[in-house]
Structure formats: C-alpha cells, structure tokens
Design a protein around this motif. Structure first.
Motif, PDB file in Angstrom:
ATOM      1  N   LEU A 218      23.027-102.187 -66.225  1.00  0.00           N
ATOM      2  CA  LEU A 218      22.735-101.147 -67.216  1.00  0.00           C
ATOM      3  C   LEU A 218      23.753-101.106 -68.356  1.00  0.00           C
ATOM      4  N   THR A 219      24.593-102.130 -68.450  1.00  0.00           N
ATOM      5  CA  THR A 219      25.515-102.185 -69.580  1.00  0.00           C
ATOM      6  C   THR A 219      24.863-102.800 -70.811  1.00  0.00           C
ATOM      7  N   GLY A 220      23.717-103.463 -70.596  1.00  0.00           N
ATOM      8  CA  GLY A 220      23.084-104.168 -71.709  1.00  0.00           C
ATOM      9  C   GLY A 220      23.683-105.541 -71.944  1.00  0.00           C
ATOM     10  N   ARG A 221      24.631-105.921 -71.099  1.00  0.00           N
ATOM     11  CA  ARG A 221      25.319-107.206 -71.312  1.00  0.00           C
ATOM     12  C   ARG A 221      24.831-108.303 -70.366  1.00  0.00           C
ATOM     13  N   ILE A 222      23.915-107.962 -69.464  1.00  0.00           N
ATOM     14  CA  ILE A 222      23.342-108.977 -68.579  1.00  0.00           C
ATOM     15  C   ILE A 222      22.100-109.548 -69.261  1.00  0.00           C
ATOM     16  N   THR A 223      22.114-110.839 -69.541  1.00  0.00           N
ATOM     17  CA  THR A 223      20.970-111.518 -70.155  1.00  0.00           C
ATOM     18  C   THR A 223      20.506-112.622 -69.205  1.00  0.00           C
ATOM     19  N   PRO A 224      19.354-113.220 -69.463  1.00  0.00           N
ATOM     20  CA  PRO A 224      18.900-114.317 -68.595  1.00  0.00           C
ATOM     21  C   PRO A 224      19.895-115.470 -68.529  1.00  0.00           C
ATOM     22  N   TYR A 247      17.073-107.456 -67.817  1.00  0.00           N
ATOM     23  CA  TYR A 247      17.165-107.550 -69.277  1.00  0.00           C
ATOM     24  C   TYR A 247      15.945-106.906 -69.941  1.00  0.00           C
ATOM     25  N   ASP A 248      14.767-107.235 -69.415  1.00  0.00           N
ATOM     26  CA  ASP A 248      13.531-106.690 -70.001  1.00  0.00           C
ATOM     27  C   ASP A 248      13.480-105.170 -69.874  1.00  0.00           C
ATOM     28  N   ARG A 249      13.886-104.657 -68.723  1.00  0.00           N
ATOM     29  CA  ARG A 249      13.832-103.207 -68.508  1.00  0.00           C
ATOM     30  C   ARG A 249      14.869-102.474 -69.358  1.00  0.00           C
ATOM     31  N   VAL A 250      16.032-103.064 -69.513  1.00  0.00           N
ATOM     32  CA  VAL A 250      17.061-102.426 -70.337  1.00  0.00           C
ATOM     33  C   VAL A 250      16.649-102.433 -71.806  1.00  0.00           C
ATOM     34  N   SER A 255      14.709 -99.232 -76.406  1.00  0.00           N
ATOM     35  CA  SER A 255      13.622 -98.987 -77.352  1.00  0.00           C
ATOM     36  C   SER A 255      13.098 -97.558 -77.238  1.00  0.00           C
ATOM     37  N   ASP A 256      12.898 -97.094 -76.015  1.00  0.00           N
ATOM     38  CA  ASP A 256      12.360 -95.744 -75.799  1.00  0.00           C
ATOM     39  C   ASP A 256      13.307 -94.661 -76.313  1.00  0.00           C
ATOM     40  N   LEU A 257      14.609 -94.898 -76.204  1.00  0.00           N
ATOM     41  CA  LEU A 257      15.586 -93.908 -76.654  1.00  0.00           C
ATOM     42  C   LEU A 257      16.058 -94.162 -78.089  1.00  0.00           C
ATOM     43  N   ASP A 258      15.582 -95.268 -78.645  1.00  0.00           N
ATOM     44  CA  ASP A 258      15.971 -95.647 -80.012  1.00  0.00           C
ATOM     45  C   ASP A 258      17.492 -95.754 -80.130  1.00  0.00           C
ATOM     46  N   ILE A 259      18.078 -96.522 -79.204  1.00  0.00           N
ATOM     47  CA  ILE A 259      19.525 -96.759 -79.220  1.00  0.00           C
ATOM     48  C   ILE A 259      19.776 -98.265 -79.238  1.00  0.00           C
ATOM     49  N   SER A 260      20.980 -98.654 -79.614  1.00  0.00           N
ATOM     50  CA  SER A 260      21.342-100.069 -79.589  1.00  0.00           C
ATOM     51  C   SER A 260      21.796-100.443 -78.181  1.00  0.00           C
ATOM     52  N   MET A 261      21.831-101.741 -77.905  1.00  0.00           N
ATOM     53  CA  MET A 261      22.298-102.191 -76.600  1.00  0.00           C
ATOM     54  C   MET A 261      23.756-101.800 -76.380  1.00  0.00           C
ATOM     55  N   ASP A 262      24.514-101.695 -77.459  1.00  0.00           N
ATOM     56  CA  ASP A 262      25.914-101.289 -77.338  1.00  0.00           C
ATOM     57  C   ASP A 262      26.051 -99.872 -76.788  1.00  0.00           C
ATOM     58  N   ASN A 263      25.010 -99.061 -76.925  1.00  0.00           N
ATOM     59  CA  ASN A 263      25.047 -97.679 -76.444  1.00  0.00           C
ATOM     60  C   ASN A 263      24.582 -97.526 -75.002  1.00  0.00           C
ATOM     61  N   MET A 264      24.173 -98.626 -74.373  1.00  0.00           N
ATOM     62  CA  MET A 264      23.630 -98.539 -73.017  1.00  0.00           C
ATOM     63  C   MET A 264      24.646 -98.044 -71.980  1.00  0.00           C
ATOM     64  N   PRO A 265      25.899 -98.559 -71.959  1.00  0.00           N
ATOM     65  CA  PRO A 265      26.826 -98.056 -70.935  1.00  0.00           C
ATOM     66  C   PRO A 265      27.034 -96.549 -71.050  1.00  0.00           C
ATOM     67  N   LEU A 311      13.948 -90.916 -69.795  1.00  0.00           N
ATOM     68  CA  LEU A 311      14.452 -91.902 -68.844  1.00  0.00           C
ATOM     69  C   LEU A 311      13.776 -91.818 -67.476  1.00  0.00           C
ATOM     70  N   LYS A 312      13.080 -90.737 -67.200  1.00  0.00           N
ATOM     71  CA  LYS A 312      12.441 -90.577 -65.883  1.00  0.00           C
ATOM     72  C   LYS A 312      11.478 -91.724 -65.545  1.00  0.00           C
ATOM     73  N   PRO A 313      10.655 -92.187 -66.495  1.00  0.00           N
ATOM     74  CA  PRO A 313       9.719 -93.270 -66.160  1.00  0.00           C
ATOM     75  C   PRO A 313      10.399 -94.613 -65.884  1.00  0.00           C
ATOM     76  N   HIS A 314      11.701 -94.706 -66.109  1.00  0.00           N
ATOM     77  CA  HIS A 314      12.398 -95.971 -65.890  1.00  0.00           C
ATOM     78  C   HIS A 314      12.943 -96.089 -64.469  1.00  0.00           C
ATOM     79  N   ARG A 315      12.571 -95.145 -63.590  1.00  0.00           N
ATOM     80  CA  ARG A 315      12.911 -95.264 -62.164  1.00  0.00           C
ATOM     81  C   ARG A 315      12.353 -96.589 -61.645  1.00  0.00           C
ATOM     82  N   TRP A 316      13.178 -97.306 -60.893  1.00  0.00           N
ATOM     83  CA  TRP A 316      12.813 -98.646 -60.421  1.00  0.00           C
ATOM     84  C   TRP A 316      13.225 -98.761 -58.957  1.00  0.00           C
ATOM     85  N   ILE A 317      12.248 -98.789 -58.071  1.00  0.00           N
ATOM     86  CA  ILE A 317      12.510 -98.845 -56.631  1.00  0.00           C
ATOM     87  C   ILE A 317      12.712-100.299 -56.214  1.00  0.00           C
TER      88      ILE A 317
END
Length: 323
Positions: A218-224, A247-250, A255-265, A311-317
């Motif tokens: 969830l840092t946005g720094r993990i890529t394929p 990567y795809d989920r992050v 996109s949903d929060l309209d933030i940059s990847m740098d703001n993910m952590p 962020l609720k719909p991004h729950r991932w079991i």
C-alpha cells in the motif's frame, strides 16, 4: 504528534509507533544497524514514544538495538515485545494445546531473556507472538503473566493476533485478561472493523495495528517489476502475479481518491488512524526519510468521512502469508 490512550493500560502513546521487525535483519533484508539507530532516534525526536519489537526478530537483535536507543533518551519511551511460541508455529494452528506454545516457565524465561536483550528492568507491554482463543482457560500461562506483573518485570499483557484472523481473540478480550491486542488492519484487510474493534472499544482493550501498509503493497512503490533481496520474505509474499494484482488495486485506490501514488503511504496510515478504537499504528521505518514522512501523519487528523467511505469497496479478502 498526537497521543492516544492504549486502552486500560492508561499509557499515552504516539499515534505513530515504531515497528521493529525490519531492523532485526531476518525476513526483512537490507537494514544497517547504523541507519536503524538513526531512524529510531529521529522518530523519538519527532515525538514517537512507543516501540514494538520481539524476541524472535533476529534472535534478539532488534531488542538489543531498541534497548540501546531507549536508554539513550531521558523521556519515557514505552517498549512492547513478544514471546515466541515454544513450537515456533506462526500462526497458531487449531487444535494445538496451549502447552505446546506457552507455559508459565516459557513465559517467564522468554521475558527474562528479552529484559537482558533490552537492558531494561521492565517491559511495558509483553505480548504472546501468536494466539488461539481455544487457549482461554487452558494451561498455566496466566500464572506466568501474573508472576511477572507482581515482580514488576512487565506492566501489561497483550497478544499478537494471527494473520488475518481478527475474530480469534474475541473470547480473550471478553475474558478481561488482556490489556492490548495487535492486529493486521489496513485498506485491504478491513475485517477488524466487523467484530474485533467494537469488542476492544467495549472492553477498553488497546489496539496496536501492524501491516498497515500491507508489507509495502500500500505504499504505491510495489510494481510488477519490483525485486527484493535474496532471502527477503517478500519474495514469497509477492510471488507469482501478486505484484501485478497489488499494483492494479493501488492504482484504482489512487484514482478513486484522486491522489498521487506518492500520497498512498499517508492515505493508508490515515485510514487506520481514522478508526477511534485504534491506539497506535506501527509501520516499519528503517530509514530517516521514511520516519520523517510517516511521523507527519500522526497529527490526529485521519481521513475525511467521505474518503473513508470511498475506501470501503477496496476491501480485499486474501492471505498472502499462507495462500
């Protein structure tokens, strides 16, 4: 830095704590002791006063570094550590009697070893490194905890709940025997919100959140194309196409929060801290840069209600540790 009460312990601890697994030099590869000490010291300078380590992190290496740093500061710094299970099974398995994981003798001897590693007289929060609710009322482990409290060697008792099994401590919480719980809780694994966090709020049990950044996912720094050092556990955690999945989920979260990847952590940490039942979050911070970035988040602000709902719909079991 904003401070919260760690449940019934009454300790006032920093919203951002220090997770010291990564500085133990096992499982997480690449830490240097000098940098780890610099990071710990910088976090304390910025208001952090809660450090979580374990006897099992580098066979005491993490504890020794933590103790070295804590003793160099005059202000109170609260230390939590953990007792490994006798059978070295992570997580605890169903049907295994508590005597194979924790006995009074093991609880006491492990605590005394941790005290030697830390160079301290008292551990603020001593935790079991695994837990099964089947163990409530079993064995003599509680006698060990009570004896250590009476001797002043530990102040409070907690458990680290098995990975992705937040409901496997509800019975213990309701018993009143535990002061704190440590649990995986993040944007992907929101399951503690269902039963665990309400139970902790009802019974005034402190909540220590681990894996808030999903081991880096969830840092946005993990890529394929991300690679890890040989021997690093993340080679298995992110094996196969998991890096692509994360990567795809992050990307979708950003996109949903309209933030940059740098703001993910920051967003990931603020999501956890938006939950009032949470006492502190303990990201691993092996560099001064990460310390300075993360410590800024501990300002008591959290996210807006609108952001939390998005962020609720991004729950991932799923369970990348075992699955």
């Amino acid at each position: 830095m904003n401070y919260r009460t760690l449940g019934k312990t009454g300790l006032q601890i920093s919203e951002i704590g220090y997770g010291a697994w990564g500085i133990g030099k096992t499982a997480w590869i690449g830490a240097s002791d000098d940098e780890s000490i610099d990071a710990l010291n910088r976090s304390i300078e910025l208001g952090l006063n809660f450090i979580d380590t374990a006897l099992g992190y580098g066979d005491g290496h993490s504890e020794r570094l933590v103790g070295q740093v804590v003793k160099a500061h005059d202000k109170p710094i609260y230390v939590a550590t953990k007792i490994p299970p006798i059978n070295r099974q992570w997580p605890a398995r169903d049907g295994v009697p508590v005597e194979e994981a924790f006995t009074a003798e093991h609880v006491i001897s492990s605590t005394e070893q941790s005290l030697r590693n830390l160079g301290l007289d008292t551990i603020d929060v001593q935790q079991f490194h695994v837990w099964s609710d089947e163990w409530v009322g079993q064995g003599d482990w509680l006698e060990g905890i009570r004896k250590l409290k009476e001797q002043g060697k530990i102040r409070h008792f907690g458990v680290s709940i098995n990975d992705h099994q937040p409901n496997n401590a509800i019975k213990l919480i309701e018993s009143g025997l535990v002061d704190t719980v440590q649990v995986i809780y993040n944007i992907f694994d929101q399951s503690p919100e269902d039963q665990l966090l309400p139970a902790c709020a009802e019974h005034n049990v402190g909540v220590i959140v681990r894996v808030s950044l999903d081991e880096g996912g969830l840092t946005g720094r993990i890529t394929p194309d991300t690679t890890f050092s040989e021997g690093d556990f993340r080679n298995n955690y992110f094996r196969g196409d998991r890096k692509q999945q994360v990567y795809d989920r992050v990307q979708k979260i950003a996109s949903d929060l309209d933030i940059s990847m740098d703001n993910m952590p920051e967003t990931a940490l603020r999501y956890v801290l938006s939950q009032p039942a949470v006492s502190t979050v303990i990201p691993g911070m092996r560099s001064v840069r990460n310390v300075e970035n993360n410590m800024r988040v501990g300002d008591g602000q959290g996210l807006t209600k609108e952001q939390v709902e998005k962020l609720k719909p991004h729950r991932w079991i799923r369970d990348f540790y075992r699955g």
